[in-house]
Design a protein around this motif. Structure first.
Motif, PDB file in Angstrom:
ATOM      1  N   VAL A 365       7.952   6.691  18.857  1.00 45.46           N
ATOM      2  CA  VAL A 365       8.806   5.480  18.478  1.00 45.46           C
ATOM      3  C   VAL A 365       7.823   4.476  18.766  1.00 45.46           C
ATOM      4  CG1 VAL A 365      10.636   4.252  19.645  1.00 45.46           C
ATOM      5  CG2 VAL A 365      10.778   6.930  19.505  1.00 45.46           C
ATOM      6  N   GLU A 366       8.125   3.486  17.718  1.00 47.38           N
ATOM      7  CA  GLU A 366       7.061   2.240  17.965  1.00 47.38           C
ATOM      8  C   GLU A 366       7.708   0.928  17.662  1.00 47.38           C
ATOM      9  OE1 GLU A 366       3.120   2.957  16.418  1.00 47.38           O
ATOM     10  OE2 GLU A 366       3.524   1.593  14.783  1.00 47.38           O
ATOM     11  N   GLY A 367       7.343  -0.167  18.361  1.00 49.39           N
ATOM     12  CA  GLY A 367       7.876  -1.466  18.079  1.00 49.39           C
ATOM     13  C   GLY A 367       6.649  -2.388  17.895  1.00 49.39           C
ATOM     14  N   HIS A 368       6.956  -3.377  16.953  1.00 50.37           N
ATOM     15  CA  HIS A 368       5.812  -4.350  16.663  1.00 50.37           C
ATOM     16  C   HIS A 368       6.428  -5.718  17.048  1.00 50.37           C
ATOM     17  CE1 HIS A 368       2.711  -1.933  14.657  1.00 50.37           C
ATOM     18  NE2 HIS A 368       3.749  -1.029  14.480  1.00 50.37           N
ATOM     19  N   GLY A 369       5.694  -6.539  17.575  1.00 49.90           N
ATOM     20  CA  GLY A 369       6.165  -7.915  17.550  1.00 49.90           C
ATOM     21  C   GLY A 369       5.193  -8.819  16.714  1.00 49.90           C
ATOM     22  N   ILE A 370       5.375  -9.356  15.634  1.00 44.70           N
ATOM     23  CA  ILE A 370       4.296  -9.968  14.687  1.00 44.70           C
ATOM     24  C   ILE A 370       4.697 -11.279  14.567  1.00 44.70           C
ATOM     25  CG2 ILE A 370       3.325  -9.676  12.471  1.00 44.70           C
ATOM     26  CD1 ILE A 370       4.521  -7.132  12.253  1.00 44.70           C
ATOM     27  N   ASN A 371       3.556 -12.034  14.993  1.00 44.04           N
ATOM     28  CA  ASN A 371       3.499 -13.694  14.636  1.00 44.04           C
ATOM     29  C   ASN A 371       2.903 -13.921  13.356  1.00 44.04           C
ATOM     30  OD1 ASN A 371       1.899 -16.235  15.472  1.00 44.04           O
ATOM     31  ND2 ASN A 371       4.252 -16.536  15.493  1.00 44.04           N
ATOM     32  N   GLY A 372       3.215 -14.736  12.182  1.00 43.21           N
ATOM     33  CA  GLY A 372       2.345 -14.787  11.391  1.00 43.21           C
ATOM     34  C   GLY A 372       2.683 -13.826  10.185  1.00 43.21           C
ATOM     35  N   THR A 373       2.479 -14.397   8.955  1.00 45.11           N
ATOM     36  CA  THR A 373       2.939 -13.600   7.769  1.00 45.11           C
ATOM     37  C   THR A 373       1.952 -13.079   6.788  1.00 45.11           C
ATOM     38  OG1 THR A 373       3.451 -15.731   6.647  1.00 45.11           O
ATOM     39  CG2 THR A 373       5.058 -14.705   7.847  1.00 45.11           C
ATOM     40  N   ALA A 374       0.614 -13.222   7.130  1.00 37.47           N
ATOM     41  CA  ALA A 374      -0.376 -12.837   6.267  1.00 37.47           C
ATOM     42  C   ALA A 374      -0.500 -11.552   6.068  1.00 37.47           C
ATOM     43  CB  ALA A 374      -2.056 -13.049   7.128  1.00 37.47           C
ATOM     44  N   LEU A 375      -0.551 -10.762   4.995  1.00 40.86           N
ATOM     45  CA  LEU A 375      -0.628  -9.643   4.525  1.00 40.86           C
ATOM     46  C   LEU A 375       0.867  -8.951   4.098  1.00 40.86           C
ATOM     47  CD1 LEU A 375      -3.009  -7.905   7.011  1.00 40.86           C
ATOM     48  CD2 LEU A 375      -3.449  -8.533   4.496  1.00 40.86           C
ATOM     49  N   PHE A 376       1.898 -10.090   4.507  1.00 44.91           N
ATOM     50  CA  PHE A 376       3.411  -9.576   4.163  1.00 44.91           C
ATOM     51  C   PHE A 376       3.213  -9.808   2.630  1.00 44.91           C
ATOM     52  CE2 PHE A 376       6.072  -9.404   7.758  1.00 44.91           C
ATOM     53  CZ  PHE A 376       5.399  -9.571   8.631  1.00 44.91           C
ATOM     54  N   PHE A 377       4.190  -8.721   1.982  1.00 40.70           N
ATOM     55  CA  PHE A 377       4.313  -9.020   0.358  1.00 40.70           C
ATOM     56  C   PHE A 377       5.686  -9.990   0.474  1.00 40.70           C
ATOM     57  CE2 PHE A 377       1.567  -5.928  -1.530  1.00 40.70           C
ATOM     58  CZ  PHE A 377       1.344  -4.961  -0.513  1.00 40.70           C
ATOM     59  N   ALA A 378       5.198 -11.119  -0.733  1.00 39.90           N
ATOM     60  CA  ALA A 378       6.518 -11.913  -0.849  1.00 39.90           C
ATOM     61  C   ALA A 378       7.422 -11.331  -1.573  1.00 39.90           C
ATOM     62  CB  ALA A 378       5.938 -13.238  -1.639  1.00 39.90           C
ATOM     63  N   ARG A 379       7.231 -10.289  -2.533  1.00 38.38           N
ATOM     64  CA  ARG A 379       8.420  -9.854  -3.495  1.00 38.38           C
ATOM     65  C   ARG A 379       9.221  -9.239  -2.460  1.00 38.38           C
ATOM     66  NH1 ARG A 379       5.066  -6.076  -7.389  1.00 38.38           N
ATOM     67  NH2 ARG A 379       3.903  -7.922  -7.465  1.00 38.38           N
ATOM     68  N   ASP A 380       8.890  -8.736  -1.131  1.00 38.92           N
ATOM     69  CA  ASP A 380       9.909  -7.937  -0.356  1.00 38.92           C
ATOM     70  C   ASP A 380      10.635  -9.018   0.564  1.00 38.92           C
ATOM     71  OD1 ASP A 380       7.299  -5.648   0.681  1.00 38.92           O
ATOM     72  OD2 ASP A 380       8.794  -5.510  -0.863  1.00 38.92           O
ATOM     73  N   ASN A 381      10.312 -10.169   0.386  1.00 35.12           N
ATOM     74  CA  ASN A 381      11.020 -11.314   1.093  1.00 35.12           C
ATOM     75  C   ASN A 381      11.274 -12.512   0.010  1.00 35.12           C
ATOM     76  OD1 ASN A 381      11.017 -10.428   4.071  1.00 35.12           O
ATOM     77  ND2 ASN A 381       9.039  -9.835   3.065  1.00 35.12           N
ATOM     78  N   PRO A 382      12.266 -12.288  -1.037  1.00 38.81           N
ATOM     79  CA  PRO A 382      12.390 -13.462  -1.821  1.00 38.81           C
ATOM     80  C   PRO A 382      12.888 -14.576  -1.391  1.00 38.81           C
ATOM     81  CG  PRO A 382      14.091 -11.561  -2.200  1.00 38.81           C
ATOM     82  CD  PRO A 382      12.928 -11.159  -1.380  1.00 38.81           C
ATOM     83  N   ASP A 383      13.617 -14.399  -0.309  1.00 38.58           N
ATOM     84  CA  ASP A 383      14.269 -15.688   0.510  1.00 38.58           C
ATOM     85  C   ASP A 383      13.216 -16.472   1.377  1.00 38.58           C
ATOM     86  OD1 ASP A 383      17.280 -13.712   1.264  1.00 38.58           O
ATOM     87  OD2 ASP A 383      16.622 -15.033  -0.748  1.00 38.58           O
ATOM     88  N   GLY A 384      11.905 -16.009   1.188  1.00 37.83           N
ATOM     89  CA  GLY A 384      10.977 -16.633   2.045  1.00 37.83           C
ATOM     90  C   GLY A 384      10.733 -15.655   3.343  1.00 37.83           C
TER      91      GLY A 384
END
Lengths: 400, 159
Positions: A365-384
């Motif tokens: 079981v793993e949790g992540h708290g992430i600040n910043g969006t470097a390396l995120f794929f924009a196409r997975d988030n079309p709303d920004g």
């Protein structure tokens, strides 16, 4: 996902659940000198704010790996084997079966061995084992150092390698390989997003890699230094989504983009003492970029992490890491990166509980708290993309 | 960063901190629970034709697969026995790993194609029989195990 792959996957999962009650020796089949081993993982992802790799805000089971390997000793110095592998991580992998590694290993002396075939690239503490969930505490490795974006170029290649174990706790490995990048690979998708243009083709040059590890006289302490270098050449086409070129390049224009002399250096430390593990890595990467449109320039990116793990009981281990990554080391606060500024970094705090049901069956079981969006794929988030996001990951792995 | 996000990070940090504090408090107790293993509790045995002098670190390098040949170029075949108490004591005394760490080490070798899982026997008797009949083989038993003349007890030297 093709239906036959889904069916096979569920059969494997059910078989593994039953087989989890069976000791390992009875599952690894030994036909004379042939050994067979394998693993199967299935996970679940649920994120908040941003999607990661897939539609994770709605929850997804698109997280699994399957591997099966065969190995044998042909002589007392010559060893050969191969491993098939398939994975699914959202849009990536989609359970396409591939040859993970396949090589002959001739160990002439302990200080000099030769490997020929498809080789895993030794880099950092975990590159060679990044797909082997049962060998570490965390589900996801720090993405700046072991990210999906660069996976296809840095995971394995076809060629030759030399390795050896030296006095004073030293060992080394170096290789020269050719890699290939498919147009639908994670790296191709990432490069397509970076350019906001259609990727028509990728050509990878030779990759060479070297690693030295020193097991210090202090018990449990090892230092690791790695370097790798390669070139990439891409062919793009301007599309209607290529906003940066709309004023001066017509849609349909093709242009070449080059990553020349892309060199990565990794320094790592790991200390284990009884139930306690400490690990830290730092990576620096520099590349010359050039294309048909702009003068050549040098870009630098890098990141680091520190991790702690502690085995509370034979069946329970807890681990945490804090990871930082900058895609542009000359602009760590996003002043010149563009909008939004928080795309200039990724900072990730992870916490994992690992439960070992037995020697073969692991749950996490793993949790992540992430600040910043470097390396995120924009196409997975079309709303920004939102600045902060959170990820819950569950995973179960069986190995034999 | 919004308030909700900041609160979430603080909750995660507090939880991690609490767990680490609990773990550190527990560390001395855990350390006390694990008796230090001594080489005297384990006997290294080998095929009668083995003549090399071995130090503790040599045993470690052999059982980690880093040294694979004797000085006469005979292949080293090391074997294990699945008797948890003895196995744990041996690993602690010579390899500096727990059973979990040692198993994971060899799984890494197997799943990256670099090695094969060490041969493991269910009982010391089976291990002794294998070592006696296999050129270059070595393993470990308890001091109380009866050794036939077909195996030798290897003396571990100080280096």
């Amino acid at each position: 996902m093709p239906q036959n792959i889904r069916i096979i996957g569920w059969m494997c999962l059910l078989t593994s659940l039953v087989a989890g009650l069976v000791p390992a020796a009875e599952m690894a089949t030994d036909w004379g000198t042939l050994e067979i081993h394998g693993f199967l993982s299935q996970g679940y992802l649920k994120s908040f704010e941003n999607n990661m790799f897939a539609g994770t805000r709605d929850g997804t089971f698109q997280l699994n790996e399957v591997g099966l390997n065969f190995a044998t000793d042909l002589t007392d110095r010559l060893h050969a084997g191969l491993q098939f592998f398939a994975r699914d991580l959202g849009r990536l992998g989609n359970n396409e079966i591939e040859l993970d590694w396949a090589y002959a290993d001739y160990r002439w002396q302990d200080w000099l061995g030769l490997r020929l075939g498809k080789l895993k690239i030794p880099y950092g503490l975990y590159n060679e084992t990044r797909d082997l969930d049962m060998l570490r505490v965390h589900i996801f490795l720090p993405q700046g150092l072991y990210g999906e974006a660069m996976r296809d170029i840095s995971l394995a290649g076809q060629g030759l390698g030399l390795y050896g174990y030296l006095p004073f706790g030293l060992n080394y490995s170096m290789l020269l390989v050719e890699t290939s990048i498919e147009n639908n690979s994670s790296m191709a998708q990432y490069m397509e997003e970076q350019a906001s243009a259609k990727l028509l083709g990728v050509e990878a040059g030779y990759l060479w890699s070297g690693q030295v590890e020193w097991n210090l006289p202090v018990e449990g302490l090892r230092l690791n230094a790695s370097i790798q270098r390669f070139d990439l050449h891409m062919l793009y086409r301007i599309t209607e989504e290529t906003s940066w070129a709309q004023d001066w390049l017509p849609v349909g224009t093709e242009f070449k983009y080059h990553l020349n002399d892309m060199t990565s250096v990794n320094l790592a430390l790991e200390y284990t003492s009884g139930r306690f593990l400490l690990a830290a890595e730092y990576e620096y990467e520099e590349v010359e970029t050039s294309n048909d449109l702009d003068p050549a320039s040098r870009e630098k990116q890098g990141g680091y992490y520190g991790a702690l793990a502690y085995r509370l009981a034979d069946w329970l281990e807890i681990g945490t890491y804090y990871h930082v990554f900058y895609p542009d080391l000359d602009d760590r606060d996003g002043q010149t990166f563009g909008a939004p500024k928080y795309a200039a970094w990724q900072k990730d705090l992870a916490l994992t509980f690992r439960i070992d049901v037995n020697d073969h069956w692991t749950m996490k079981v793993e949790g992540h708290g992430i600040n910043g969006t470097a390396l995120f794929f924009a196409r997975d988030n079309p709303d920004g993309l939102q600045e902060d996001s959170y990820l819950l990951a569950l995973k179960m792995t069986y190995n034999f | 960063m919004n308030t909700r996000g900041r609160n979430m990070r603080l909750r995660i940090l507090y939880t991690v901190g609490l767990i680490l504090v609990l773990g550190l408090v527990r560390l001395p107790a855990v350390a006390a629970e694990q008796p230090a293993a001594t080489p005297a509790e384990v006997v290294i045995i080998g095929h009668p034709h083995i003549t090399d002098e071995l130090a503790r670190d040599d045993i470690k390098q052999i059982f980690l697969g880093r040294v694979t040949r004797w000085k006469n170029d005979t292949k080293i075949t090391f074997v294990l026995v699945d008797e948890p108490a003895l196995y744990e004591v041996f690993l602690k005394a010579y390899v500096d790993k727990t059973i979990y760490q040692y198993t994971n080490y060899w799984k890494k070798q197997v799943f990256t194609g670099k090695g094969r899982m060490p041969k493991t026997f269910d009982t010391s008797a089976e291990l002794i029989e294998f070592v006696a009949s296999t050129e270059g083989a070595l393993g470990f038993v308890t001091p109380q195990d009866t050794l036939p003349e077909t195996v030798i007890r290897l003396t571990i030297i100080e280096k």
